[in-house]
Design a protein around this motif. Structure first.
Motif, PDB file in Angstrom:
ATOM      1  N   GLU A  64       0.762  -1.153  -0.022  1.00 53.49           N
ATOM      2  CA  GLU A  64      -0.071   0.124   0.190  1.00 53.49           C
ATOM      3  C   GLU A  64       0.866   1.092   0.059  1.00 53.49           C
ATOM      4  OE1 GLU A  64      -3.308   0.090  -0.276  1.00 53.49           O
ATOM      5  OE2 GLU A  64      -3.266  -2.224  -0.524  1.00 53.49           O
ATOM      6  N   VAL A  65       2.014   1.145   0.827  1.00 53.47           N
ATOM      7  CA  VAL A  65       2.796   2.414   0.844  1.00 53.47           C
ATOM      8  C   VAL A  65       3.520   2.808  -0.612  1.00 53.47           C
ATOM      9  CG1 VAL A  65       4.879   3.343   1.902  1.00 53.47           C
ATOM     10  CG2 VAL A  65       3.233   2.208   3.320  1.00 53.47           C
ATOM     11  N   SER A  66       3.820   1.558  -1.316  1.00 55.41           N
ATOM     12  CA  SER A  66       4.564   1.763  -2.549  1.00 55.41           C
ATOM     13  C   SER A  66       3.538   2.233  -3.530  1.00 55.41           C
ATOM     14  CB  SER A  66       4.709   0.244  -2.982  1.00 55.41           C
ATOM     15  OG  SER A  66       5.845   0.034  -2.327  1.00 55.41           O
ATOM     16  N   LYS A  67       2.146   1.834  -3.366  1.00 53.51           N
ATOM     17  CA  LYS A  67       1.121   2.470  -4.340  1.00 53.51           C
ATOM     18  C   LYS A  67       0.891   3.938  -4.266  1.00 53.51           C
ATOM     19  CE  LYS A  67      -2.226  -1.333  -4.605  1.00 53.51           C
ATOM     20  NZ  LYS A  67      -3.477  -1.587  -4.216  1.00 53.51           N
ATOM     21  N   VAL A  68       1.075   4.294  -2.609  1.00 51.80           N
ATOM     22  CA  VAL A  68       0.939   5.869  -2.643  1.00 51.80           C
ATOM     23  C   VAL A  68       2.182   6.728  -2.904  1.00 51.80           C
ATOM     24  CG1 VAL A  68       1.005   7.492  -0.494  1.00 51.80           C
ATOM     25  CG2 VAL A  68      -0.340   5.619  -0.438  1.00 51.80           C
ATOM     26  N   ARG A  69       3.174   5.982  -2.823  1.00 51.76           N
ATOM     27  CA  ARG A  69       4.441   6.642  -3.500  1.00 51.76           C
ATOM     28  C   ARG A  69       4.478   6.838  -4.806  1.00 51.76           C
ATOM     29  NH1 ARG A  69       8.930   4.792  -6.069  1.00 51.76           N
ATOM     30  NH2 ARG A  69      10.633   5.614  -5.917  1.00 51.76           N
ATOM     31  N   SER A  70       3.822   5.815  -5.787  1.00 46.63           N
ATOM     32  CA  SER A  70       3.682   5.996  -6.964  1.00 46.63           C
ATOM     33  C   SER A  70       2.855   7.006  -7.266  1.00 46.63           C
ATOM     34  CB  SER A  70       3.424   4.379  -7.630  1.00 46.63           C
ATOM     35  OG  SER A  70       4.144   3.552  -7.296  1.00 46.63           O
ATOM     36  N   GLN A  71       1.512   7.193  -6.720  1.00 39.92           N
ATOM     37  CA  GLN A  71       0.883   8.115  -6.997  1.00 39.92           C
ATOM     38  C   GLN A  71       1.302   9.387  -6.657  1.00 39.92           C
ATOM     39  OE1 GLN A  71      -2.571   6.816  -4.554  1.00 39.92           O
ATOM     40  NE2 GLN A  71      -3.385   5.275  -6.135  1.00 39.92           N
ATOM     41  N   VAL A  72       2.109   9.753  -5.568  1.00 39.02           N
ATOM     42  CA  VAL A  72       2.474  10.948  -5.284  1.00 39.02           C
ATOM     43  C   VAL A  72       3.540  11.263  -6.420  1.00 39.02           C
ATOM     44  CG1 VAL A  72       4.400  11.977  -3.692  1.00 39.02           C
ATOM     45  CG2 VAL A  72       2.391  10.785  -2.886  1.00 39.02           C
ATOM     46  N   ILE A  73       4.273  10.357  -7.004  1.00 40.43           N
ATOM     47  CA  ILE A  73       5.523  10.469  -7.793  1.00 40.43           C
ATOM     48  C   ILE A  73       4.554  11.018  -9.113  1.00 40.43           C
ATOM     49  CG2 ILE A  73       6.944   9.686  -9.448  1.00 40.43           C
ATOM     50  CD1 ILE A  73       8.122   7.905  -7.020  1.00 40.43           C
ATOM     51  N   LYS A  74       3.631  10.456  -9.432  1.00 40.30           N
ATOM     52  CA  LYS A  74       3.007  10.853 -10.823  1.00 40.30           C
ATOM     53  C   LYS A  74       2.287  12.155 -10.448  1.00 40.30           C
ATOM     54  CE  LYS A  74       1.717   6.170 -12.417  1.00 40.30           C
ATOM     55  NZ  LYS A  74       0.894   5.135 -12.171  1.00 40.30           N
ATOM     56  N   LEU A  75       1.791  12.569  -9.552  1.00 42.82           N
ATOM     57  CA  LEU A  75       0.996  13.855  -9.143  1.00 42.82           C
ATOM     58  C   LEU A  75       2.268  15.039  -9.311  1.00 42.82           C
ATOM     59  CD1 LEU A  75      -1.568  12.948  -6.689  1.00 42.82           C
ATOM     60  CD2 LEU A  75      -2.016  13.779  -8.925  1.00 42.82           C
ATOM     61  N   SER A  76       3.559  14.637  -8.778  1.00 43.75           N
ATOM     62  CA  SER A  76       4.235  15.863  -8.642  1.00 43.75           C
ATOM     63  C   SER A  76       4.908  16.278  -9.873  1.00 43.75           C
ATOM     64  CB  SER A  76       5.537  15.059  -7.808  1.00 43.75           C
ATOM     65  OG  SER A  76       6.185  14.108  -8.953  1.00 43.75           O
ATOM     66  N   TYR A  77       4.979  15.481 -11.256  1.00 41.38           N
ATOM     67  CA  TYR A  77       5.094  15.895 -12.205  1.00 41.38           C
ATOM     68  C   TYR A  77       4.021  17.010 -12.701  1.00 41.38           C
ATOM     69  CZ  TYR A  77       8.336  12.491 -13.079  1.00 41.38           C
ATOM     70  OH  TYR A  77       9.455  11.451 -12.761  1.00 41.38           O
ATOM     71  N   SER A  78       2.876  17.176 -12.110  1.00 42.95           N
ATOM     72  CA  SER A  78       2.036  18.308 -12.440  1.00 42.95           C
ATOM     73  C   SER A  78       2.296  19.469 -11.669  1.00 42.95           C
ATOM     74  CB  SER A  78       0.556  17.676 -12.391  1.00 42.95           C
ATOM     75  OG  SER A  78       0.211  17.522 -10.997  1.00 42.95           O
ATOM     76  N   TRP A  79       2.896  19.184 -10.646  1.00 43.30           N
ATOM     77  CA  TRP A  79       3.136  20.618  -9.827  1.00 43.30           C
ATOM     78  C   TRP A  79       4.553  21.082  -9.663  1.00 43.30           C
ATOM     79  CZ3 TRP A  79       5.671  20.028  -5.030  1.00 43.30           C
ATOM     80  CH2 TRP A  79       5.885  18.913  -4.621  1.00 43.30           C
ATOM     81  N   SER A  80       5.711  20.464 -10.351  1.00 45.60           N
ATOM     82  CA  SER A  80       6.951  20.557 -10.160  1.00 45.60           C
ATOM     83  C   SER A  80       7.402  21.234 -11.164  1.00 45.60           C
ATOM     84  CB  SER A  80       7.685  19.405  -9.691  1.00 45.60           C
ATOM     85  OG  SER A  80       7.612  18.367 -10.794  1.00 45.60           O
ATOM     86  N   PRO A  81       7.126  22.468 -11.652  1.00 43.75           N
ATOM     87  CA  PRO A  81       7.591  23.195 -12.837  1.00 43.75           C
ATOM     88  C   PRO A  81       8.869  23.721 -12.441  1.00 43.75           C
ATOM     89  CG  PRO A  81       6.217  24.732 -11.623  1.00 43.75           C
ATOM     90  CD  PRO A  81       5.890  23.439 -10.910  1.00 43.75           C
TER      91      PRO A  81
END
Length: 149
Positions: A64-81
């Motif tokens: 479960e923690v690995s899933k959350v990590r993957s989601q955070v990384i995917k979302l980070s691309y949208s807010w890390s200009p």
């Protein structure tokens, strides 16, 4: 572009509680913690006896923690200009010769700032030391040193 904002931000960043870290480091810190959780859970799983009832719970938590990590990384691309901007803005001989993927799911910015580099220029009969202002980006796995143009 607001000079008052820049002044307040500079004052906050130079405060002793901030340890002279730039604002971006505080914005990235929560993401860094989330990306390290699977490593921590994996270590806990390795230390838990395999015949224990807690072992299966540990493995499920790791999943479960690995899933959350993957989601955070995917979302980070949208807010890390900032990282995308740095990738486009950096120009040096190495990057011109070979493409370097600065933005990566396993890479994060640790610190950045300006430093004075002392460069030795050795001639045939003399040795000179000169100072240069350089700007560095320290990531978790690579150090990039640039010059301001």
């Amino acid at each position: 572009t607001n000079p008052a904002f820049k002044e307040v931000l500079s004052r906050i960043e130079s405060h002793k509680d901030c340890r002279n870290l730039p604002m971006i480091s505080f914005l990235i810190l929560p993401m860094q913690r989330v990306t390290r959780l699977p490593l921590l859970m994996d270590t806990i799983c390795q230390k838990t006896p395999k015949d224990s009832a807690k072992y299966e719970n540990c493995k499920q938590a790791l999943k479960e923690v690995s899933k959350v990590r993957s989601q955070v990384i995917k979302l980070s691309y949208s807010w890390s200009p900032c990282l995308f901007f740095q990738q486009r803005g950096l120009q040096c001989d190495f990057l011109a010769l070979q493409p370097f993927p600065l933005v990566s799911s396993s890479r994060w910015l640790v610190k950045r700032g300006e430093l004075t580099a002392y460069v030795e220029d050795t001639g045939l009969f003399s040795k000179r030391t000169s100072k240069q202002q350089v700007y560095f980006f320290l990531f978790n796995d690579v150090l990039i040193i640039t010059k301001k143009k």
